[in-house]
Enzyme design. Structure first.
Site, mmCIF file in Angstrom:
data_model
loop_
_atom_site.group_PDB
_atom_site.id
_atom_site.type_symbol
_atom_site.label_atom_id
_atom_site.label_comp_id
_atom_site.label_asym_id
_atom_site.label_seq_id
_atom_site.Cartn_x
_atom_site.Cartn_y
_atom_site.Cartn_z
ATOM 1 N NE ARG A 102 12.481 -1.073 2.251
ATOM 2 C CZ ARG A 102 12.847 -1.351 1.005
ATOM 3 N NH1 ARG A 102 12.328 -2.352 0.365
ATOM 4 N NH2 ARG A 102 13.741 -0.604 0.387
ATOM 5 C CG HIS B 138 8.062 4.733 -3.326
ATOM 6 N ND1 HIS B 138 8.092 3.833 -4.368
ATOM 7 C CD2 HIS B 138 8.155 3.994 -2.194
ATOM 8 C CE1 HIS B 138 8.193 2.607 -3.884
ATOM 9 N NE2 HIS B 138 8.234 2.681 -2.568
ATOM 10 C CB CYS C 174 -0.942 -0.015 1.201
ATOM 11 S SG CYS C 174 -0.124 -0.083 2.797
ATOM 12 C CB ALA D 147 3.906 -0.423 2.385
#
Lengths: 493, 483
Positions: free
Chosen positions: B80, B187, B46, B49
């Site tokens: 991560r 992002h 998503c 994320a």
């Protein structure tokens, strides 16, 4: 050229030493006013996850079932990632893929198209539809959406094929509970939707294991087989999340095993339902009792001598089957192990955290080992946790070195800050989230419960039943020996 | 027509726009960065994320405040592998086990009543408590999620208020999970919002800019580098040895104060051109700071990156020296791996850019890419992929799990480079995998990292486990040979 002639590693992984930089000049204790979780708004290091992942866990234990998550992609992807990290297995879960338009118009279109696309590609036998924060906030009317979807898909594939696919709606808004509650709601939703009649009562029993690993479920099955009891285990992840590597693999990937739809439909006919974890599964057992009169036996999580005894006695009482000699031998071996090891477990201080029923189970067992549970912390609070703990401790208090600190809810930050104040601690038992505190306090961690992702094999090794208890005991005692004992004192144990 | 529909998508024809067999004579760009089909077994995450996990997570001295129910925060807690070196004190004389950015998961824990009555007050109290509990942090980023985005909490107002009270920068990243088609939206959101907020902060507090005495003529910012498994340990020394100063990294192992100063460098070197080129472009537009696109994977591309950077500053000679030393150091190991890996056929499925980052790298090991897939790539990524591919290669945009299975089943590659969720699927089909997101045993970047990568690929293909996969042999004679 041979391997031993070359430098195999570019940057040797084990020699990549990164110097730690302190974030502040010196240690200062955390503001004591804000350390207790009750004294702050903020949550730091929660030992609980979101409700949908508990429901997905449950659906993954059903034969040819696919969880469908009515939410954004992250709600699915993060959960799949978590399952893969723990079980080292694929976890097939579909998403409704909420994007901006769903946030505006609601999730109806996503559900209708999503179920259709899932059906025509995967042909599952069961679809467990878990809602999420977003679909609950938007107020998706799942019942009418699913009804509409069934008619539409039925029109495309034929009503007969549609009838063979069961759909179960599980409402799991994360702001209303944790993964433990999600599993519990799934148990209730499955039996409410599918086990609707008690037309041909049989001699089977229902087992709702709760958030136990494949190794645990196999151990439960072993106990049942020894007692010659036929059982429906809802939800049985012992094969679906522990599948063999044996290509050629059929595509699309469906793991072997899982509880069959037929078995679930017949759960209303059983002699009784055993919910092994009160917080994760009792909802299903109680509903069967209320609706169809199938007696519910809730708890104890069968970890250790007493709780396994209780399970077998209850099974025997309800089915009329004798507890066989073979299980009495297993019990005897466990007691033998207890007797062999108590010099190294008694008067040791242990802190336990994890899901509530894992904590109660393990706490009961460490008491049987003569250890002192100095702190117990369930990540998900329950109404009965404190009372259960009192009950467990009642028989052992005179052996305790300290009064146990009983948390109920709270977070791991509070728990670890409390452990730092203890003058002495010998062992921590909990999930992988305990590794930092274990390293920092130089106290060994015995990994138990959900989730364990940083080591291999724990999901296959039982902690339930007599044999599981024996394995857990060895893990406990060997951790203590590894950590605390000079090697010249372990020549004769 | 190079676009194709796979067998498993027979009844879902719109998937045909996303899948093609690359034809060097007639390259196409598939439909991409568009909505995922509902009911998909997508690997996409998503928007939250992308913002929290990928870019916010690596920053080492801030609190990532997740304004959500606990789940969203829990999933981004130490997952991560964005490692860093800054550690809080655990006890007197002892630093915490893992770095600060992975040690604590900080969340407002939205409950039903907060959803009904709004969570802004809760957020404000939580932020203030967090600054009191962790006085060592230098700032905060507040992340919204589906829950808090949908109920519409005014997190910007909270951020301003908290910043005023504590005197440390408080940023917001409003990128709820359902606000975009994939993590790529997160992002993008993060880039834009962070850039705007840093600019505003610098206007309010000019003392936070890079001061003249700190500046050098060789300052660069490495953008889109997240220090997966200590990639920076392999990369940073290379740049330093050619004589440039990495003044900031966006955002691997970086302090917030350096990210505020990143607008003052001379050159931006962009590694991940999907998740972070946005900010490089905005800096170029706003500050006339040029940027270059590089890849730091593989020998050839790392050399190119160093040469390009050096050329900008007139440091070519030193770059050639570093390149000569480094290539000599890894030559023997790579020759060994090349001899074992030559001719092997590889399928690559990662987020987006790594597919094109790795085509040349795999060629350096004499391996062949037979299929590629991207979770969230855009048009420019597919153009870059097409530019690098020489033969007929199957490319899938935003594949679902079934398409992956069909791809593996029909092409039967010798190795599948992919992420955590799909690697176990590959293995079940008897195909070795290497975790290509957080790596198996990285770092994988730069010269030394290339050797690690080659080693993990070699281990994947040559593991004796695969000899036993075809079941119990009928007789001893048919048993696999002992090594």
């Amino acid at each position: 050229m041979r391997l031993n002639e070359i430098p195999i590693d570019g940057v040797p992984y084990d020699r990549l030493k990164v110097e730690k930089i302190p974030a502040s000049p010196a240690y200062a204790p955390r503001d004591p006013e804000l350390v207790p979780a009750a004294g702050r708004t903020l949550v730091i290091n929660p030992d609980r996850i979101c409700m949908p992942i508990g429901a997905m866990w449950a659906v993954l234990g059903v034969h040819r079932a696919i969880p469908f998550v009515q939410g954004a992609q992250g709600c699915t992807t993060y959960a799949r990632y978590t399952f893969s990290r723990i079980f080292k297995e694929p976890a097939t879960i579909a998403t409704a893929s909420f994007h901006e338009d769903a946030a505006v118009f609601g999730g109806r279109r996503n559900l209708l198209e999503g179920l259709r696309n899932l059906v025509v590609r995967y042909w599952p036998e069961v679809i467990g539809i878990a809602t999420t924060c977003s679909s609950e906030i938007m107020g998706d009317d799942l019942v009418s959406f699913v009804k509409e979807a069934r008619i539409k898909i039925g029109g495309e594939i034929g009503a007969e094929k549609m009838d063979r696919i069961a759909m179960v709606i599980i409402n799991t808004p994360s702001f209303a509970g944790s993964h433990v509650d999600g599993y519990d709601r799934a148990a209730k939703a499955f039996v409410d939707t599918l086990a609707t009649g008690r037309d041909t009562p049989d001699r089977r029993v229902n087992i709702i294991p709760g958030l136990l690993y494949p190794g645990d479920i196999r151990e439960i099955r072993h106990l049942l087989e020894e007692m010659e009891i036929e059982a429906t285990v809802l939800f049985d992840i012992s094969d679906t999340l522990d599948a063999p590597l044996a290509p050629p693999q059929e595509i699309p990937y469906y793991p072997p095993g899982g509880t069959t739809l037929q078995e679930i439909r017949g759960m209303g006919n059983a002699l009784a339902t055993f919910a092994l974890q009160p917080a994760a599964g009792a909802g299903g057992a109680r509903s069967l009792e209320r609706r169809l009169g199938v007696p519910a036996v809730v708890g104890l999580t069968p970890v250790g001598v007493d709780a396994t005894d209780a399970l077998l006695q209850n099974l025997s009482r309800i089915t009329g089957r004798e507890i066989p000699a073979s299980l009495k031998i297993e019990r005897g071996r466990l007691i033998d192990a207890l007797a062999d090891t108590f010099h190294h477990t008694m008067m040791k201080r242990v802190a336990i955290f994890g899901d509530p029923d894992t904590v109660t189970g393990v706490a009961r067992f460490v008491c049987e080992l003569g250890m002192t549970p100095v702190a117990v912390a369930p990540g998900t609070p329950t109404k009965t946790f404190e009372q259960e703990m009192d009950g467990i401790f009642a028989g052992y208090r005179e052996l305790f070195l300290d009064t146990p600190k009983v948390f109920n809810g709270g977070d791991l930050f509070e728990f670890e800050e409390y452990l730092k104040t203890l003058p002495r601690l010998d062992l921590i038992i909990g999930n992988s989230k305990g590794i930092d505190i274990s390293r920092e306090l130089e106290v060994p961690l015995v990994r138990v419960g959900f989730p364990i992702y940083d080591r291999f094999g724990y999901q296959k090794r039982p902690i339930v039943g007599y044999r599981g208890a024996e394995l857990l005991l060895y893990e406990i005692v060997n951790s203590i020996l590894d950590f605390r004992y000079p090697d010249d004192r372990t020549q004769q144990l | 027509m190079p676009l194709i529909n796979m067998k498993c998508d027979e009844l879902i024809p719109e998937r045909g726009k996303h899948i093609y067999v690359h034809d060097p004579e007639n390259p196409v760009v598939p439909a991409c960065n568009i909505k995922t089909i509902p009911g998909d077994m997508t690997e996409r995450g998503c928007a939250f994320a992308g913002a929290r996990g990928v870019i916010g997570g690596p920053i080492k001295d801030i609190i990532c405040m997740v304004h959500a129910p606990v789940g969203c925060a829990w999933y981004t807690w130490g997952t991560r592998r964005n490692l860093s070196d800054l550690h809080a004190w655990a006890l007197p004389g002892r630093l915490s086990n893992v770095a600060f950015n992975r040690r604590y998961c900080v969340v407002t824990d939205m409950q039903e009543r907060d959803v009904v009555f709004g969570g802004a007050k809760k957020l404000q109290a939580s932020c203030l408590e967090a600054f009191r509990l962790f006085p060592e942090v230098r700032g905060m980023i507040i992340f919204t999620t589906c829950t808090t985005g949908l109920i519409g909490d005014d997190v910007k107002a909270v951020a301003r208020q908290v910043e005023k009270e504590v005197g440390k920068p408080v940023f917001t990243s409003e990128s709820p999970g359902c606000s975009g088609v994939s993590q790529s939206k997160g992002h993008h959101d993060f880039n834009i919002q962070f850039y705007q907020q840093v600019n505003a902060l610098r206007a309010r507090r000019p003392e936070l800019k890079m001061q003249d005495e700190e500046k050098t003529p060789y300052d660069i910012c490495l953008i889109g580098e997240y220090n997966m498994d200590w990639d920076l340990a392999a990369i940073r020394p290379l740049f330093e040895r050619i004589g440039v100063r990495i003044a900031a990294v966006f955002s691997g192992n970086e302090r917030i104060e350096n990210l505020i100063k990143m607008l003052d460098v001379k050159l931006n070197v962009v590694h991940c051109q999907r998740s972070a080129e946005y900010i490089a472009k905005m800096i170029q537009d706003g500050f006339e700071t040029p940027f270059i696109r590089v890849s730091l994977y593989g020998i050839g591309q790392t050399c190119d990156a160093l040469r390009q950077t050096a050329a900008f500053f007139g440091l070519q000679e030193r770059a050639e020296q570093v390149i000569a030393e480094e290539t000599a150091r890894v030559e023997k190991a790579l020759a060994f791996y090349r001899s074992r890996l030559a001719g092997k056929r590889i399928a690559v499925y990662v987020g987006g850019p790594r597919v094109w980052h790795w085509i040349r790298l795999l060629e350096e090991l004499d391996m062949e890419v037979v299929a590629g897939a991207c979770t969230f790539a855009h048009e420019d990524d597919y153009q870059k992929i097409n530019d690098k591919l020489k033969g007929q290669v199957l490319i899938i945009d935003s594949p679902n799990e079934f398409e992956i299975e069909e791809m593996l089943d029909t092409l039967k590659p010798d190795l599948f480079l992919t992420g955590m969720k799909e690697k176990y699927l590959g293995r079940k089909m008897g195909i070795p995998t290497v975790n290509s997101h957080s790596y198996e045993k990285g770092p994988y970047e730069g010269f030394a990292g290339m050797v690690n990568f080659a080693r993990d690929i070699y281990q994947g293909i040559y593991a004796p486990a695969w000899r036993f996969q075809h079941g119990l042999p009928a007789s001893r004679e048919e048993a696999p040979p002992c090594a």
